[in-house]
Enzyme design. Structure first.
Site, PDB file in Angstrom:
ATOM      1  N   ARG A 128      -7.383 -66.614  47.147  1.00  0.00           N
ATOM      2  CA  ARG A 128      -8.316 -65.578  47.143  1.00  0.00           C
ATOM      3  C   ARG A 128      -8.339 -64.586  48.384  1.00  0.00           C
ATOM      4  O   ARG A 128      -9.396 -63.991  48.686  1.00  0.00           O
ATOM      5  CB  ARG A 128      -9.875 -66.395  47.049  1.00  0.00           C
ATOM      6  CG  ARG A 128      -9.913 -67.077  46.032  1.00  0.00           C
ATOM      7  CD  ARG A 128     -11.096 -67.500  45.376  1.00  0.00           C
ATOM      8  NE  ARG A 128     -11.100 -68.288  44.151  1.00  0.00           N
ATOM      9  CZ  ARG A 128     -11.393 -67.806  42.983  1.00  0.00           C
ATOM     10  NH1 ARG A 128     -11.415 -66.349  42.786  1.00  0.00           N
ATOM     11  NH2 ARG A 128     -11.320 -68.500  41.893  1.00  0.00           N
TER      12      ARG A 128
ATOM     13  N   HIS B  85       0.973 -72.273  41.132  1.00  0.00           N
ATOM     14  CA  HIS B  85       0.235 -71.114  40.674  1.00  0.00           C
ATOM     15  C   HIS B  85       0.123 -70.002  41.358  1.00  0.00           C
ATOM     16  O   HIS B  85      -0.025 -70.058  42.738  1.00  0.00           O
ATOM     17  CB  HIS B  85      -1.111 -71.522  40.020  1.00  0.00           C
ATOM     18  CG  HIS B  85      -1.652 -70.692  38.913  1.00  0.00           C
ATOM     19  ND1 HIS B  85      -1.951 -69.309  39.434  1.00  0.00           N
ATOM     20  CD2 HIS B  85      -2.049 -70.829  37.707  1.00  0.00           C
ATOM     21  CE1 HIS B  85      -2.479 -68.875  38.299  1.00  0.00           C
ATOM     22  NE2 HIS B  85      -2.389 -69.671  37.090  1.00  0.00           N
TER      23      HIS B  85
ATOM     24  N   TYR C 192      -4.473 -64.977  42.347  1.00  0.00           N
ATOM     25  CA  TYR C 192      -5.223 -64.138  41.394  1.00  0.00           C
ATOM     26  C   TYR C 192      -5.411 -62.877  41.948  1.00  0.00           C
ATOM     27  O   TYR C 192      -5.526 -61.989  40.917  1.00  0.00           O
ATOM     28  CB  TYR C 192      -6.511 -64.943  41.229  1.00  0.00           C
ATOM     29  CG  TYR C 192      -6.645 -66.337  40.657  1.00  0.00           C
ATOM     30  CD1 TYR C 192      -5.734 -66.476  39.535  1.00  0.00           C
ATOM     31  CD2 TYR C 192      -7.298 -67.361  41.268  1.00  0.00           C
ATOM     32  CE1 TYR C 192      -5.987 -67.920  38.960  1.00  0.00           C
ATOM     33  CE2 TYR C 192      -7.529 -68.497  40.805  1.00  0.00           C
ATOM     34  CZ  TYR C 192      -6.642 -68.748  39.540  1.00  0.00           C
ATOM     35  OH  TYR C 192      -6.708 -70.296  39.141  1.00  0.00           O
TER      36      TYR C 192
ATOM     37  N   HIS D 119       0.323 -64.778  36.754  1.00  0.00           N
ATOM     38  CA  HIS D 119      -0.196 -63.770  36.102  1.00  0.00           C
ATOM     39  C   HIS D 119       0.360 -62.569  35.833  1.00  0.00           C
ATOM     40  O   HIS D 119       0.567 -61.721  37.047  1.00  0.00           O
ATOM     41  CB  HIS D 119      -1.966 -63.734  36.097  1.00  0.00           C
ATOM     42  CG  HIS D 119      -2.519 -64.835  35.807  1.00  0.00           C
ATOM     43  ND1 HIS D 119      -3.950 -64.970  36.082  1.00  0.00           N
ATOM     44  CD2 HIS D 119      -2.423 -66.121  35.311  1.00  0.00           C
ATOM     45  CE1 HIS D 119      -4.398 -66.106  35.869  1.00  0.00           C
ATOM     46  NE2 HIS D 119      -3.471 -66.633  35.322  1.00  0.00           N
TER      47      HIS D 119
ATOM     48  N   GLU E 261       2.738 -66.133  32.663  1.00  0.00           N
ATOM     49  CA  GLU E 261       1.897 -66.790  31.973  1.00  0.00           C
ATOM     50  C   GLU E 261       1.288 -65.958  30.808  1.00  0.00           C
ATOM     51  O   GLU E 261       0.680 -64.714  30.947  1.00  0.00           O
ATOM     52  CB  GLU E 261       0.607 -67.304  32.802  1.00  0.00           C
ATOM     53  CG  GLU E 261      -0.176 -68.070  32.081  1.00  0.00           C
ATOM     54  CD  GLU E 261      -1.478 -68.735  32.888  1.00  0.00           C
ATOM     55  OE1 GLU E 261      -2.377 -69.311  32.516  1.00  0.00           O
ATOM     56  OE2 GLU E 261      -1.053 -68.866  34.316  1.00  0.00           O
TER      57      GLU E 261
ATOM     58  N   ASP F 110       0.054 -71.146  27.946  1.00  0.00           N
ATOM     59  CA  ASP F 110      -1.611 -71.529  28.165  1.00  0.00           C
ATOM     60  C   ASP F 110      -2.039 -71.681  26.637  1.00  0.00           C
ATOM     61  O   ASP F 110      -2.246 -70.513  26.144  1.00  0.00           O
ATOM     62  CB  ASP F 110      -2.182 -70.753  28.957  1.00  0.00           C
ATOM     63  CG  ASP F 110      -3.723 -71.244  29.377  1.00  0.00           C
ATOM     64  OD1 ASP F 110      -4.269 -71.756  28.450  1.00  0.00           O
ATOM     65  OD2 ASP F 110      -3.948 -71.716  30.644  1.00  0.00           O
TER      66      ASP F 110
ATOM     67  N   HIS G 102      -5.411 -69.833  26.445  1.00  0.00           N
ATOM     68  CA  HIS G 102      -5.132 -68.413  26.455  1.00  0.00           C
ATOM     69  C   HIS G 102      -4.425 -67.943  24.978  1.00  0.00           C
ATOM     70  O   HIS G 102      -4.707 -66.819  24.520  1.00  0.00           O
ATOM     71  CB  HIS G 102      -4.115 -67.930  27.346  1.00  0.00           C
ATOM     72  CG  HIS G 102      -4.662 -68.126  28.752  1.00  0.00           C
ATOM     73  ND1 HIS G 102      -4.100 -67.912  29.847  1.00  0.00           N
ATOM     74  CD2 HIS G 102      -5.884 -68.442  29.330  1.00  0.00           C
ATOM     75  CE1 HIS G 102      -4.694 -68.335  30.859  1.00  0.00           C
ATOM     76  NE2 HIS G 102      -5.870 -68.639  30.574  1.00  0.00           N
TER      77      HIS G 102
ATOM     78  N   HIS H 235       0.460 -75.175  30.129  1.00  0.00           N
ATOM     79  CA  HIS H 235      -1.012 -75.292  30.389  1.00  0.00           C
ATOM     80  C   HIS H 235      -1.669 -75.818  29.255  1.00  0.00           C
ATOM     81  O   HIS H 235      -1.835 -75.034  28.478  1.00  0.00           O
ATOM     82  CB  HIS H 235      -1.648 -74.074  31.156  1.00  0.00           C
ATOM     83  CG  HIS H 235      -1.205 -73.626  32.497  1.00  0.00           C
ATOM     84  ND1 HIS H 235      -1.427 -72.526  33.079  1.00  0.00           N
ATOM     85  CD2 HIS H 235      -0.315 -74.272  33.344  1.00  0.00           C
ATOM     86  CE1 HIS H 235      -0.758 -72.366  34.191  1.00  0.00           C
ATOM     87  NE2 HIS H 235      -0.021 -73.386  34.455  1.00  0.00           N
TER      88      HIS H 235
ATOM     89  N   ASP I 283     -11.473 -66.145  28.184  1.00  0.00           N
ATOM     90  CA  ASP I 283     -10.652 -67.287  28.927  1.00  0.00           C
ATOM     91  C   ASP I 283     -11.704 -68.305  29.471  1.00  0.00           C
ATOM     92  O   ASP I 283     -11.977 -68.102  30.558  1.00  0.00           O
ATOM     93  CB  ASP I 283     -10.009 -66.534  30.198  1.00  0.00           C
ATOM     94  CG  ASP I 283      -9.008 -67.690  30.744  1.00  0.00           C
ATOM     95  OD1 ASP I 283      -8.974 -68.758  30.394  1.00  0.00           O
ATOM     96  OD2 ASP I 283      -8.448 -67.316  31.726  1.00  0.00           O
TER      97      ASP I 283
ATOM     98  N   HIS J 175     -12.010 -72.152  29.868  1.00  0.00           N
ATOM     99  CA  HIS J 175     -11.037 -73.620  29.608  1.00  0.00           C
ATOM    100  C   HIS J 175     -12.129 -74.838  29.119  1.00  0.00           C
ATOM    101  O   HIS J 175     -13.352 -74.800  29.843  1.00  0.00           O
ATOM    102  CB  HIS J 175     -10.409 -74.016  30.549  1.00  0.00           C
ATOM    103  CG  HIS J 175      -9.399 -73.198  30.864  1.00  0.00           C
ATOM    104  ND1 HIS J 175      -8.433 -73.437  31.987  1.00  0.00           N
ATOM    105  CD2 HIS J 175      -8.793 -71.717  30.613  1.00  0.00           C
ATOM    106  CE1 HIS J 175      -7.570 -72.168  32.113  1.00  0.00           C
ATOM    107  NE2 HIS J 175      -7.781 -71.445  31.061  1.00  0.00           N
TER     108      HIS J 175
ATOM    109  N   GLU K 220      -5.697 -77.811  33.195  1.00  0.00           N
ATOM    110  CA  GLU K 220      -6.462 -76.921  34.049  1.00  0.00           C
ATOM    111  C   GLU K 220      -7.929 -77.057  33.699  1.00  0.00           C
ATOM    112  O   GLU K 220      -8.738 -75.991  33.419  1.00  0.00           O
ATOM    113  CB  GLU K 220      -5.864 -75.430  33.949  1.00  0.00           C
ATOM    114  CG  GLU K 220      -4.656 -75.159  34.464  1.00  0.00           C
ATOM    115  CD  GLU K 220      -4.265 -73.687  34.337  1.00  0.00           C
ATOM    116  OE1 GLU K 220      -3.569 -73.119  35.551  1.00  0.00           O
ATOM    117  OE2 GLU K 220      -4.356 -73.277  33.433  1.00  0.00           O
TER     118      GLU K 220
END
Length: 528
Positions: free
Chosen positions: A177, A210, A213, A250, A285, A319, A322, A356, A369, A371, A401
Site C-alpha cells: 500500500r 502477490h 495493489y 493484477h 490474475e 481466481d 473473480h 486462488h 469482488d 470473497h 484468500e
C-alpha cells in the site's frame, strides 16, 4: 486734600480683589483660575471623588482577594498614574475586579488516563501460539495453502504457512500500500531459503507472491508508468533473490483510455521486465469487475499473452471468486467443465500456473469482488468439489484468500479487547483440510450433504445482505437506462423516421438490386 499716590491706589485695588476672591465659591475659583493651575485643581478634585466612590463601594461589596500581590500593586499603580475621570474610573475598577476574579478561579485539571501496562507473553504462551493449528498433509497430490503474513520478513511467511498446515502459500514481498520500501534484507533472503528447504517448500512451484495493489502496468501516463514499472521490477528482483519462480499480479486498468492501447502498454512493460530479470514467471490474475478493468474476460488474458515475446515467462492465476462474479459459472461439475474448456480454448491450459480458491458473497455475474469462505457463498461446495477432483489442477499451487474475521450467528464481526476485528487463522487450517478431503468424496453421500448444508447456513446472512445490495444497484442501473432512453426519444421527437417496409416492398427492392447486379456483371463495350 492731597490726592493719593498711584502706588497706594494699586495696593488698595489689589487688597479689594483679594477679599472678593476669598469670599467667592470654590467653583468660581476654578473658572477664574489661571490656565496653569486649573488642571491641577481638577485632578485633585476628581481623584478625591474617585476615592470617595471607591470607599463607598467597598462598604457595600467586598472585593475578592487577589491571588498575586504583584498584579494588584501594578493595577493600583496604573490607576494612580492615569487618574481617569469618574466614568472611566468605574469602568477600570470593574475590569480590575473581573481580572482578579478570573485569577482566583481554579480550573479543574483533566483526569489523567491510567497507563495501560501491556503484559508480555510468557514463553509458554509463545510456544502455544507457534504450535501448528493443523498438521501438514504429506504426499498429497494437491498443494493448498493461504496468503499468509510476512510481517517481520519473508522467512516468517514460511512459519505462518506451517502454522495452518499449508503445502503452498502466498505473501507480499513488501508493503502493498505504499511506493517507497526498504530493500530486501540479505539475512531475510538467506533465512527464507533455509526455511523453505527445511520444511520442504518448493520455491519454484508452490510459493506465489502477490503484487502490489498500487501497480497499474496498463496506465499509459509516462509518470505513472515509471512509478508502477519500478515497483513491479523491484518485486521480480526480490523473487530472484528469494529463489521464487512465480509472481502473481493484477493486470491493471485502462483508466478510461483505449483498451487495446492499454493492453499493448501492459504487454510492453512485461517484455521490459522479462529482459531485466532471468526466470520469474509473471502470472496475470483474472478479475471480477468489468468496464475499464483488464482481465475480467479470458479474451483479455489471451490478448496480453499474445503480445508477450517470451511465452515461457507469462501465465495465469485463476481466481474462482473473480471468475464466478465475472460471468464464468463454477457451481456444478458441468459448469466447471464448461469454464475450464472455455479457458483452454481461449487462453490455453498450459498457461494455468496457479489458483486462488475463494467462494463469492456476491451472486453470479455480479462483477463484485467479495470473497467468502469455502462453501458459504453463492459458488458453493459442489463447485469446489469439482475443481479439487479435476486432474488439471494437480501439482498447481492453490491459495486461499478467504476472510478469517470471526462473526457471530447474525454475521456481525466480533471485536477483541482493543476494539479490533477478531481473527482466527484456524479458519484457513480447517478449509485446507476440507478441500483436501473433497478429493474422492461422493457428493451424494450424507457426509458431503451435511457439510454443504452447514456451510450454506453459516453464510446465509452475508449472502442475503450482498444480494440485496446487488439487486438495488441493478434496479437503479435499469432505471437510469430507461430515463436515458426516454430522454433520447424525446430529443428525436418530430424527426423523420423511416417507415418500416412490408414484405412486398422488400421483395421488390431485392429484385431491383438483383437486376442492377446482373447488369453490372455484363461486359461493357470497351471490354468486348
Amino acid at each position: 486734600m492731597a490726592r493719593p499716590s498711584k502706588a497706594r491706589a494699586a495696593s488698595e485695588e489689589s487688597s479689594a480683589l483679594s477679599s472678593v476672591v476669598s469670599d467667592a465659591p470654590e467653583t468660581a475659583v476654578a473658572d477664574t483660575a489661571p490656565k496653569g493651575t486649573r488642571g491641577t485643581k481638577r485632578k485633585r478634585n476628581v481623584k478625591q471623588q474617585v476615592k470617595e466612590e471607591s470607599e463607598g463601594e467597598n462598604d457595600i461589596e467586598e472585593r475578592p482577594a487577589p491571588v498575586k500581590k504583584t498584579r494588584q500593586r501594578k493595577a493600583a499603580k496604573v490607576e494612580e498614574e492615569v487618574e481617569p475621570s469618574p466614568k472611566k474610573a468605574r469602568k477600570s475598577k470593574k475590569v480590575i475586579e473581573e481580572t482578579q476574579e478570573a485569577e482566583t478561579t481554579t480550573v479543574d485539571a483533566p483526569p489523567t488516563k491510567a497507563k495501560v501496562v501491556r503484559k508480555r507473553k510468557t514463553k509458554e504462551e509463545k510456544e502455544a501460539e507457534a504450535m501448528p493449528l493443523a498438521a501438514r498433509t504429506v504426499g498429497h497430490k494437491l498443494f493448498i495453502g493461504a496468503h499468509v503474513s510476512a510481517a517481520g520478513g519473508p522467512p516468517n511467511a514460511v512459519q505462518n504457512a506451517i502454522h495452518i498446515g499449508a503445502n503452498a502459500f502466498a505473501l507480499f514481498l513488501k508493503s502493498q500500500r505504499k511506493w517507497a520500501n526498504p530493500p530486501l534484507d540479505e539475512t531475510h533472503s538467506i533465512n527464507f531459503h533455509e526455511n523453505c528447504n527445511k520444511h520442504d517448500f518448493d520455491q519454484n512451484k508452490h510459493v506465489v507472491p502477490h503484487g502490489s495493489y498500487l501497480v497499474n502496468l496498463a496506465h499509459t501516463d509516462p509518470e505513472r508508468t515509471k512509478q508502477a514499472y519500478d515497483s513491479f521490477l523491484d518485486d521480480l528482483k526480490r523473487c530472484e533473490k528469494l529463489g521464487i519462480a512465480l509472481y502473481n499480479f493484477h493486470p491493471g486498468n485502462s483508466v478510461g483510455g483505449d483498451r487495446a492501447a492499454a493492453i499493448a502498454h501492459l504487454a510492453g512493460n512485461l517484455n521490459r521486465a522479462h529482459k531485466e530479470t532471468s526466470k520469474v514467471v509473471t502470472l496475470l490474475e483474472n478479475m471480477a469487475a468489468g468496464g475499464n478493468v483488464i482481465g475480467s474476460t479470458f479474451e483479455d488474458l489471451r490478448d496480453v499473452i499474445e503480445l508477450v515475446e517470451d511465452k515461457s515467462r507469462v501465465g495465469v492465476c485463476l481466481d474462482t471468486c473473480h471468475a464466478f462474479a465475472g460471468g464464468y459459472d463454477l457451481r456444478t461439475p458441468e459448469t466447471v467443465q464448461k469454464t475450464m474448456s472455455d479457458f483452454n480454448e481461449t487462453v490455453g491450459m498450459k498457461y494455468l500456473r496457479a489458483l486462488h480458491l475463494n467462494d463469492s458473497k456476491a451472486p453470479f455475474s455480479s462483477h463484485r469482488d467479495l470473497h467468502a469462505n469455502i462453501g458459504t457463498g453463492f459458488l458453493g461446495l459442489r463447485g469446489f468439489h469439482a475443481i479439487m477432483n479435476d486432474e488439471r489442477v494437480i501439482g498447481l499451487p492453490m491459495v486461499l484468500e478467504t476472510p478469517i474475521e470471526v462473526r457471530d450467528e447474525d454475521g456481525n464481526l466480533q471485536k477483541d479487547a482493543k476494539g479490533k476485528d477478531m481473527e482466527d487463522k484456524g479458519i484457513w487450517a480447517r478449509e485446507i483440510k476440507l478441500l483436501e478431503n473433497l478429493v474422492g468424496m461422493d457428493v451424494e453421500s450424507e457426509e458431503f450433504k451435511e457439510i454443504e448444508d452447514r456451510l450454506q447456513k453459516m453464510g446465509a446472512v452475508e449472502r442475503n445482505r450482498i444480494a440485496e445490495q446487488v439487486e438495488k444497484k441493478t434496479t437503479k442501473v435499469k432505471e437510469m437506462e430507461e430515463k436515458t432512453k426516454a430522454k433520447q426519444t424525446k430529443l428525436n421527437f418530430g424527426k423523420a423516421v423511416p417507415a418500416k417496409k412490408g414484405k412486398k416492398a422488400k421483395k421488390e427492392e431485392e429484385a431491383d438490386q438483383s437486376d442492377a447486379s446482373s447488369l453490372s456483371a455484363l461486359p461493357s463495350d470497351n471490354e468486348s
